[in-house]
Design an enzyme around this catalytic site. Structure first.
Site, short mmCIF file in Angstrom:
data_model
loop_
_atom_site.label_atom_id
_atom_site.label_comp_id
_atom_site.label_asym_id
_atom_site.label_seq_id
_atom_site.Cartn_x
_atom_site.Cartn_y
_atom_site.Cartn_z
CB SER A 1 -0.96 -0.03 1.20
OG SER A 1 -1.88 1.02 1.16
CG ASP B 1 -6.37 0.36 -1.69
OD1 ASP B 1 -5.50 1.23 -1.49
OD2 ASP B 1 -6.58 -0.59 -0.91
CG ASP C 1 -3.03 3.94 -1.65
OD1 ASP C 1 -3.49 3.74 -2.78
OD2 ASP C 1 -3.33 3.25 -0.65
CG ASP D 1 -2.75 -0.55 -2.56
OD1 ASP D 1 -2.62 0.61 -2.12
OD2 ASP D 1 -3.40 -1.42 -1.96
#
Length: 342
Positions: A115, A268, A264, A266
């Site tokens: 992340s 999501d 961010d 990733d």
């Protein structure tokens, strides 16, 4: 028939520092190594996949752009295949892209990402078929203890080993997101997007642009740091930290944009900046999205329910309830929210 192939020395292994309450996350390669990934893949196969189906078992795996991703994915896939589970690799994707694949293919999934954490980290977000969560209360503890045993004793392999294949899912993912919100009638907008060298650099051109072969939207995208680079050469892909928004804020003002988006690593999680370059409170965004979903659900004759976590402003449930929606508050963490959604 099974046989065991050792993956580490026979000493007792403790993965409690790596396997958290709702995901796997640690530094590579000291905490999160190739042998650990293989053991986790085999354990995930045993605890989540093989225990939940009587059909030919399979999983889907995706990863972000971190340099350690490919070899960790391969090790995890080999561990699952050792236990007789087929593996579908979708390659580079956002976390929600992996969840989409889990839903469409009806397969348990594993997303390799850390992340917004710095470059030396990697991790896994695990889910059951339909993107239902795997957390500490829904199998993650058992995955950890099984992986610890396999690291000490070796991963048992079956004679009917799983097959590993590849599949492209980005186009279907982009179509799915376009169908959620119809932007074709929007006024022309100029939008600055800071991908932070993360997966937004792949998904934004596909979803908001034409890279996936979809029709052009009335959007002019001004890209910042779209090059996929898991070393994060410009700034950490963590929009929660104010210093990571400065380039986006300056670019919004410089280009006279209507808004800015910061993703961010990733992709999501998204932070919004207004036309003045000022950050928009996340609770305000939640309220706007929540009210839109309440109206849509009511129009289709369904009772609207909006889930929010406990750090959301009280304004959100107040507005949603006043609009006729029901609110559910959860602990902070994606698996807790998904557990309520499932």
């Amino acid at each position: 028939m099974t046989s065991s192939q050792p993956t580490a020395n026979s000493a007792t292994v403790d993965l409690t520092g790596l396997v958290k309450a709702y995901d796997v996350r640690g530094t590579y390669p000291d905490q999160f190594s190739v042998p650990v990934a293989r053991a986790l893949g085999a354990a995930f196969a045993d605890v989540v996949v093989l225990a939940g189906t009587s059909e030919r078992p399979a999983i889907v795996i995706g990863n972000d752009m971190r340099p350690s991703g490919p070899e960790l994915v391969d090790a995890f896939a080999q561990g699952a295949a050792d236990r007789g589970v087929d593996v579908v690799l979708i390659g580079l994707c956002s976390t929600d892209g992996l969840y989409h694949a889990s839903g469409v293919l009806d397969l348990p999934g594993a997303m390799f990402t850390a992340s917004h954490n710095p470059a030396e980290y990697n991790g896994i977000k695990l889910c059951r078929a339909g993107a239902r969560p795997v957390g500490e209360a829904t199998g993650l503890v058992e995955v950890r203890t099984t992986a610890e045993r396999y690291l000490a004793e070796g991963v048992p392999t079956t004679t009917d080993r799983g097959q590993i294949t590849q599949r492209e899912t980005l186009t279907d993912y982009a179509v799915f997101l376009r169908d959620l919100v119809d932007l074709t009638g929007s006024r022309p907008l100029k939008v600055v997007v800071d991908a932070g060298n993360g997966m937004g650099g792949l998904t934004v051109p596909a979803v908001l642009g034409t890279e996936a072969g979809l029709e052009a939207l009335p959007l002019e995208i001004v890209p910042l740091y779209f090059e996929l680079d898991g070393t994060f050469p410009n700034h950490e892909a963590n929009p929660l930290e104010p210093e990571n928004l400065r380039d986006l804020q300056a670019a919004v003002v410089e280009h006279g944009a209507d808004l800015g988006l910061a993703f961010d690593g990733d992709a999501d999680r998204c932070f919004v900046v207004d036309e003045r370059g000022e950050p928009v409170n996340p609770s305000a965004v939640t309220a706007l999205v929540g009210l839109r979903e309440v109206a849509r659900e009511k129009a289709e004759g369904r009772e609207p329910t909006i889930i929010h976590n406990l750090i959301t402003s009280q304004v959100v449930p107040d507005l949603v309830q006043a609009a006729g929606g029901r609110t559910v508050r959860t602990r902070v963490g994606h698996s807790f929210i998904k557990e309520q959604m499932a």
